[in-house]
Design a protein around this motif. Structure first.
Motif, PDB file in Angstrom:
ATOM      1  N   GLU A  18       0.829  -1.208   0.000  1.00 47.72           N
ATOM      2  CA  GLU A  18       0.000   0.000   0.000  1.00 47.72           C
ATOM      3  C   GLU A  18       0.862   1.256   0.000  1.00 47.72           C
ATOM      4  OE1 GLU A  18      -3.204   0.161  -0.474  1.00 47.72           O
ATOM      5  OE2 GLU A  18      -3.244  -2.025  -0.635  1.00 47.72           O
ATOM      6  N   ASP A  19       1.955   1.207   0.733  1.00 42.38           N
ATOM      7  CA  ASP A  19       2.887   2.324   0.778  1.00 42.38           C
ATOM      8  C   ASP A  19       3.534   2.539  -0.591  1.00 42.38           C
ATOM      9  OD1 ASP A  19       4.579   4.306   2.081  1.00 42.38           O
ATOM     10  OD2 ASP A  19       6.180   2.836   1.973  1.00 42.38           O
ATOM     11  N   LEU A  20       3.936   1.453  -1.251  1.00 45.77           N
ATOM     12  CA  LEU A  20       4.637   1.550  -2.530  1.00 45.77           C
ATOM     13  C   LEU A  20       3.724   2.003  -3.669  1.00 45.77           C
ATOM     14  CD1 LEU A  20       6.954  -1.575  -2.266  1.00 45.77           C
ATOM     15  CD2 LEU A  20       7.668   0.818  -2.352  1.00 45.77           C
ATOM     16  N   LYS A  21       2.419   1.858  -3.496  1.00 49.88           N
ATOM     17  CA  LYS A  21       1.490   2.331  -4.531  1.00 49.88           C
ATOM     18  C   LYS A  21       1.526   3.854  -4.669  1.00 49.88           C
ATOM     19  CE  LYS A  21      -1.733  -1.540  -4.341  1.00 49.88           C
ATOM     20  NZ  LYS A  21      -3.056  -2.051  -3.906  1.00 49.88           N
ATOM     21  N   LYS A  22       2.064   4.525  -3.662  1.00 51.04           N
ATOM     22  CA  LYS A  22       2.128   5.995  -3.690  1.00 51.04           C
ATOM     23  C   LYS A  22       3.433   6.504  -4.300  1.00 51.04           C
ATOM     24  CE  LYS A  22      -0.476   5.825   0.639  1.00 51.04           C
ATOM     25  NZ  LYS A  22      -0.404   6.036   2.108  1.00 51.04           N
ATOM     26  N   ASN A  23       4.368   5.599  -4.576  1.00 53.14           N
ATOM     27  CA  ASN A  23       5.670   6.021  -5.096  1.00 53.14           C
ATOM     28  C   ASN A  23       5.606   6.370  -6.571  1.00 53.14           C
ATOM     29  OD1 ASN A  23       6.528   4.628  -2.527  1.00 53.14           O
ATOM     30  ND2 ASN A  23       8.529   5.192  -3.323  1.00 53.14           N
ATOM     31  N   SER A  24       6.502   7.241  -6.994  1.00 53.63           N
ATOM     32  CA  SER A  24       6.637   7.562  -8.414  1.00 53.63           C
ATOM     33  C   SER A  24       7.262   6.383  -9.147  1.00 53.63           C
ATOM     34  CB  SER A  24       7.523   8.802  -8.593  1.00 53.63           C
ATOM     35  OG  SER A  24       6.981   9.911  -7.901  1.00 53.63           O
ATOM     36  N   LEU A  25       7.162   6.408 -10.477  1.00 55.97           N
ATOM     37  CA  LEU A  25       7.797   5.379 -11.285  1.00 55.97           C
ATOM     38  C   LEU A  25       9.314   5.474 -11.152  1.00 55.97           C
ATOM     39  CD1 LEU A  25       5.735   5.615 -14.607  1.00 55.97           C
ATOM     40  CD2 LEU A  25       5.408   4.018 -12.713  1.00 55.97           C
ATOM     41  N   LEU A  26       9.979   4.349 -11.300  1.00 52.07           N
ATOM     42  CA  LEU A  26      11.436   4.345 -11.354  1.00 52.07           C
ATOM     43  C   LEU A  26      11.881   5.042 -12.629  1.00 52.07           C
ATOM     44  CD1 LEU A  26      11.964   0.634 -10.244  1.00 52.07           C
ATOM     45  CD2 LEU A  26      12.421   2.673  -8.852  1.00 52.07           C
ATOM     46  N   ALA A  27      13.004   5.749 -12.557  1.00 50.34           N
ATOM     47  CA  ALA A  27      13.431   6.596 -13.673  1.00 50.34           C
ATOM     48  C   ALA A  27      14.331   5.837 -14.649  1.00 50.34           C
ATOM     49  CB  ALA A  27      14.182   7.817 -13.140  1.00 50.34           C
ATOM     50  N   LYS A  28      14.179   6.143 -15.936  1.00 47.42           N
ATOM     51  CA  LYS A  28      15.049   5.546 -16.954  1.00 47.42           C
ATOM     52  C   LYS A  28      16.496   5.989 -16.745  1.00 47.42           C
ATOM     53  CE  LYS A  28      11.539   4.965 -20.534  1.00 47.42           C
ATOM     54  NZ  LYS A  28      11.112   5.304 -21.913  1.00 47.42           N
ATOM     55  N   GLY A  29      16.688   7.222 -16.282  1.00 47.27           N
ATOM     56  CA  GLY A  29      18.025   7.725 -16.048  1.00 47.27           C
ATOM     57  C   GLY A  29      18.639   7.252 -14.742  1.00 47.27           C
ATOM     58  N   GLY A  30      17.839   6.630 -13.884  1.00 44.54           N
ATOM     59  CA  GLY A  30      18.326   6.080 -12.626  1.00 44.54           C
ATOM     60  C   GLY A  30      18.342   4.569 -12.704  1.00 44.54           C
ATOM     61  N   PHE A  31      17.271   3.951 -12.233  1.00 44.15           N
ATOM     62  CA  PHE A  31      17.140   2.493 -12.284  1.00 44.15           C
ATOM     63  C   PHE A  31      17.389   1.947 -13.689  1.00 44.15           C
ATOM     64  CE2 PHE A  31      14.159  -0.951 -13.430  1.00 44.15           C
ATOM     65  CZ  PHE A  31      14.671  -1.973 -12.631  1.00 44.15           C
ATOM     66  N   GLY A  32      16.828   2.614 -14.685  1.00 44.94           N
ATOM     67  CA  GLY A  32      16.926   2.111 -16.054  1.00 44.94           C
ATOM     68  C   GLY A  32      18.313   2.156 -16.641  1.00 44.94           C
ATOM     69  N   SER A  33      19.208   2.964 -16.055  1.00 45.76           N
ATOM     70  CA  SER A  33      20.537   3.163 -16.639  1.00 45.76           C
ATOM     71  C   SER A  33      21.588   2.194 -16.122  1.00 45.76           C
ATOM     72  CB  SER A  33      21.007   4.596 -16.364  1.00 45.76           C
ATOM     73  OG  SER A  33      21.276   4.790 -14.974  1.00 45.76           O
ATOM     74  N   VAL A  34      21.283   1.440 -15.090  1.00 42.73           N
ATOM     75  CA  VAL A  34      22.265   0.539 -14.477  1.00 42.73           C
ATOM     76  C   VAL A  34      22.233  -0.820 -15.177  1.00 42.73           C
ATOM     77  CG1 VAL A  34      22.986  -0.599 -12.345  1.00 42.73           C
ATOM     78  CG2 VAL A  34      22.009   1.706 -12.252  1.00 42.73           C
ATOM     79  N   ASP A  35      23.403  -1.370 -15.460  1.00 43.85           N
ATOM     80  CA  ASP A  35      23.474  -2.701 -16.066  1.00 43.85           C
ATOM     81  C   ASP A  35      22.864  -3.738 -15.130  1.00 43.85           C
ATOM     82  OD1 ASP A  35      24.685  -1.769 -18.340  1.00 43.85           O
ATOM     83  OD2 ASP A  35      26.717  -2.309 -17.720  1.00 43.85           O
ATOM     84  N   LYS A  36      22.019  -4.596 -15.708  1.00 46.16           N
ATOM     85  CA  LYS A  36      21.290  -5.584 -14.922  1.00 46.16           C
ATOM     86  C   LYS A  36      21.631  -6.996 -15.368  1.00 46.16           C
ATOM     87  CE  LYS A  36      17.481  -2.275 -14.803  1.00 46.16           C
ATOM     88  NZ  LYS A  36      18.191  -1.366 -15.751  1.00 46.16           N
ATOM     89  N   MET A  37      21.784  -7.875 -14.389  1.00 45.83           N
ATOM     90  CA  MET A  37      21.975  -9.306 -14.616  1.00 45.83           C
ATOM     91  C   MET A  37      20.848 -10.038 -13.888  1.00 45.83           C
ATOM     92  SD  MET A  37      24.914  -9.082 -16.154  1.00 45.83           S
ATOM     93  CE  MET A  37      25.880  -7.587 -16.388  1.00 45.83           C
TER      94      MET A  37
END
Length: 267
Positions: free
Chosen positions: A188-207
């Motif tokens: 319920e708390d996380l439903k109030k959060n903004s979307l993750l950013a392409k320049g933040g979360f989206g920019s990190v290499d993921k495995m």
């Protein structure tokens, strides 16, 4: 450990667990000369806080990781590893500190994207569990000052043995049964959060490391999250691993992590 290689691997546990669950992996990596640290999230492991008395929001829960990230010197990068629900802890650290993360490793973990709220992935997983008639012990707790009750979750020994530790030893299952802490998805708390950013979360290499006998987050759902995210650079799979590969397949997991570190750091 004067011959340690100049790199840091930061291990983030999943729901109800703590830094203790990484002890086999830590020992394996340390013996090979890697620098590794496991973090207790709030109200987890040896952290003295409790849910919901002291921790009632995701930010509270994630504060140890975020505080650690803030201490990393400028110009230094680490590798973050998140297990299960810990993938969401990674996501917020990636969003806030992308310049400090060389790569993020999702270990049979929740993997969000930049087009849905993080809570979407929690709801989706819970719906899948309900469809499979898998129900952990859930309670609704009224927290003063909050309009919605907090959902708390407990994993009993039978649930652990059936869905998390089915390929792990009885000794490891017993350890987990003793060490479990009450947790929450903070959905319920996380439903109030903004979307993750392409320049933040989206920019990190993921495995992503798939555990192909995970009875909690199915192999098919792990692959769906990878495809949905669309930015995962490398996929590994551990044969015979249940939801807790740090217990059921620690050597194989160490090999996966060592290969990722060696790729991202010059040794």
């Amino acid at each position: 450990m004067s011959d340690q290689k100049p790199m840091r691997i930061i291990l983030v546990h999943g729901s109800s667990h703590g830094a203790w669950c990484w002890y086999k992996v830590m020992a394996g990596l340390l013996s090979k000369g890697y620098s590794v640290k496991a973090i207790d999230l709030a109200a987890s492991g040896a952290d003295s806080r409790k849910i919901p008395e002291d921790v009632s929001t995701f930010d509270d829960y994630n504060s140890p990781l975020m505080e650690f990230m803030s201490t990393i010197p400028d110009g230094e990068k680490i590798i973050l590893v998140g297990h299960s629900f810990g993938g969401l802890n990674l996501a917020f650290a990636m969003d806030a500190f992308p310049e400090k993360i060389a790569a993020a490793v999702f270990l049979t973990a929740f993997l969000p994207d930049t087009t849905h709220q993080v809570s979407y992935f929690i709801d989706l997983q819970f719906q899948q569990l309900l469809d499979r008639k898998i129900e952990p012990e859930i309670n609704l707790v009224v927290v003063p000052g909050k309009s919605e009750p907090l959902i708390t979750i407990c994993f009993d020994s039978k649930f652990l043995a059936t869905y998390l530790y089915q390929n792990s030893s009885f000794e490891d299952l017993t350890l987990a049964s003793v060490m479990m802490r009450t947790t929450s998805t903070f959905s319920e708390d996380l439903k109030k959060n903004s979307l993750l950013a392409k320049g933040g979360f989206g920019s990190v290499d993921k495995m992503y490391i798939i555990c192909n006998e995970d009875a909690l987050i199915s192999k098919e759902h792990q692959r769906w999250m990878i495809q949905n995210n669309g930015t995962v650079k490398e996929i590994m799979e551990i044969e015979g691993a249940d939801h807790m590969p740090m217990f059921s397949k620690p050597n194989e997991l160490c090999q996966c992590l060592a290969s990722i570190v060696d790729k991202y750091y010059s040794i």
